[in-house]
Design an enzyme around this catalytic site. Sequence first.
Site, mmCIF file in Angstrom:
data_model
loop_
_atom_site.group_PDB
_atom_site.id
_atom_site.type_symbol
_atom_site.label_atom_id
_atom_site.label_comp_id
_atom_site.label_asym_id
_atom_site.label_seq_id
_atom_site.Cartn_x
_atom_site.Cartn_y
_atom_site.Cartn_z
ATOM 1 N N ILE A 8 -41.968 2.812 5.823
ATOM 2 C CA ILE A 8 -40.657 3.111 6.410
ATOM 3 C C ILE A 8 -40.177 4.474 5.905
ATOM 4 C CG2 ILE A 8 -38.254 2.338 6.685
ATOM 5 C CD1 ILE A 8 -39.284 -0.566 6.246
ATOM 6 N N ARG A 34 -43.073 5.119 -6.937
ATOM 7 C CA ARG A 34 -43.781 4.750 -8.160
ATOM 8 C C ARG A 34 -45.064 5.582 -8.318
ATOM 9 N NH1 ARG A 34 -45.371 -1.221 -8.425
ATOM 10 N NH2 ARG A 34 -45.304 -0.797 -6.215
ATOM 11 N N ALA A 78 -32.301 -1.071 1.967
ATOM 12 C CA ALA A 78 -33.317 -1.868 1.264
ATOM 13 C C ALA A 78 -32.780 -3.270 0.960
ATOM 14 C CB ALA A 78 -33.728 -1.136 0.002
ATOM 15 N N ARG A 79 -32.214 -3.437 -0.199
ATOM 16 C CA ARG A 79 -31.565 -4.696 -0.585
ATOM 17 C C ARG A 79 -30.333 -4.341 -1.404
ATOM 18 N NH1 ARG A 79 -34.271 -6.469 2.794
ATOM 19 N NH2 ARG A 79 -35.794 -8.190 2.709
ATOM 20 N N GLU A 133 -24.632 -11.455 1.070
ATOM 21 C CA GLU A 133 -24.549 -11.343 2.533
ATOM 22 C C GLU A 133 -24.288 -12.713 3.131
ATOM 23 O OE1 GLU A 133 -28.131 -9.415 3.856
ATOM 24 O OE2 GLU A 133 -27.717 -7.611 2.694
ATOM 25 N N HIS A 191 -26.841 -5.934 7.958
ATOM 26 C CA HIS A 191 -28.288 -6.091 7.710
ATOM 27 C C HIS A 191 -29.085 -6.141 9.025
ATOM 28 C CE1 HIS A 191 -31.418 -7.647 4.605
ATOM 29 N NE2 HIS A 191 -31.983 -6.913 5.544
ATOM 30 N N ILE A 192 -29.070 -5.014 9.733
ATOM 31 C CA ILE A 192 -29.735 -4.969 11.050
ATOM 32 C C ILE A 192 -30.877 -3.951 11.087
ATOM 33 C CG2 ILE A 192 -27.790 -5.836 12.429
ATOM 34 C CD1 ILE A 192 -27.128 -2.825 13.051
ATOM 35 N N GLY A 193 -31.439 -3.652 9.906
ATOM 36 C CA GLY A 193 -32.506 -2.646 9.844
ATOM 37 C C GLY A 193 -33.583 -2.818 10.903
#
Length: 329
Positions: free
Chosen positions: A160, A180, A239-240, A269, A288-290
Amino acid sequence: MSSKPYIYITRKLPEEIINNLCTFADVGMWEKEEEPVPREILLQETKKADALLTMLSDRIDEEIFQAGEKLKVIANLAVGYDNIDIELATKYGIAVCHTPDVLTDTTADLAFSLLLMVGRRLAESVELVKSGEWKSWSPLFMAGTDIHHKTIGIVGMGKIGEALAKRALGFDMNVLYHNRHRKMDVEKALGVHYRSFPDLVTESDYVVCLTPLTEETRGMFTKDVFRKMKKTAFFINVARGAVVIEEDLLLALREGEIAGAGLDVFEKEPIDPQHPFLKMKNVVALPHIGSASIETRTAMMKLCCRNIELILKNEKPISIVNEAVFLAK
Ligand code: DGY
């Protein structure tokens, strides 16, 4: 008693999606579209289930693994799987599948939309016109921040992230990333630049978080991080919610440490309608509609069903998180 396997789906899915499962299995489904399955029902259904098709709002932990005596596979309708205890699932020999790839472009589109929304004050402008507050054209009326030729810093350079970088390059942005592992091939192919996390947040005009939620990334956006950002910069999270200390973000917004935020995800949420984020003009909040396009959600649902079918037929699934479980069979 039926000799067919039993599959339980924790949210209502369209009939045409699950039809194929019904040819070889008994299928149970929580029939409400808007409401998550209550825990007691999930536990009861799990006792009978060979497979679960779960949502990211379902907590899948030891209690579930213990209840699921016949459970072989959990297919989560998301690329993220932080709602599932993977280590324990592996210990119990339960395969966990997810939905990478099919949602890459759709989620990158949404991330870039949020960037446009916060930079150019789009949500605020829409509200203003609707409320009849638009009085005249004036030189600095609703003036936002440019997108083109600014610096975007992508935290989490997975698929992504790469798709987002391509969109940003199309807008002539300077693209930085932190990951990372450094990705030399991506740097070469796209012309993006690696930065340490502190350097990325210091240099970027738009910091976009796309990192998965893990023990290392939980709470990584703290007040020190927001303090390092430019006062003119925006923070975007697709992301979260739990990668951010929300109180620290709130403080940074209140104290003008950063210019604004675009948030598709929250620690809790759905977000409480009274949450202070929702009262701030410089915060754009989405539910939260990614990955929420019809095409992509359809592909995600089909991928979950296919993974379940393959596992139940002892074939190699398309996208498994804990491959060791499958290889051990
Ligand atoms: C995912 O797939 O993890 C997304 O958050 C769902 O929209």
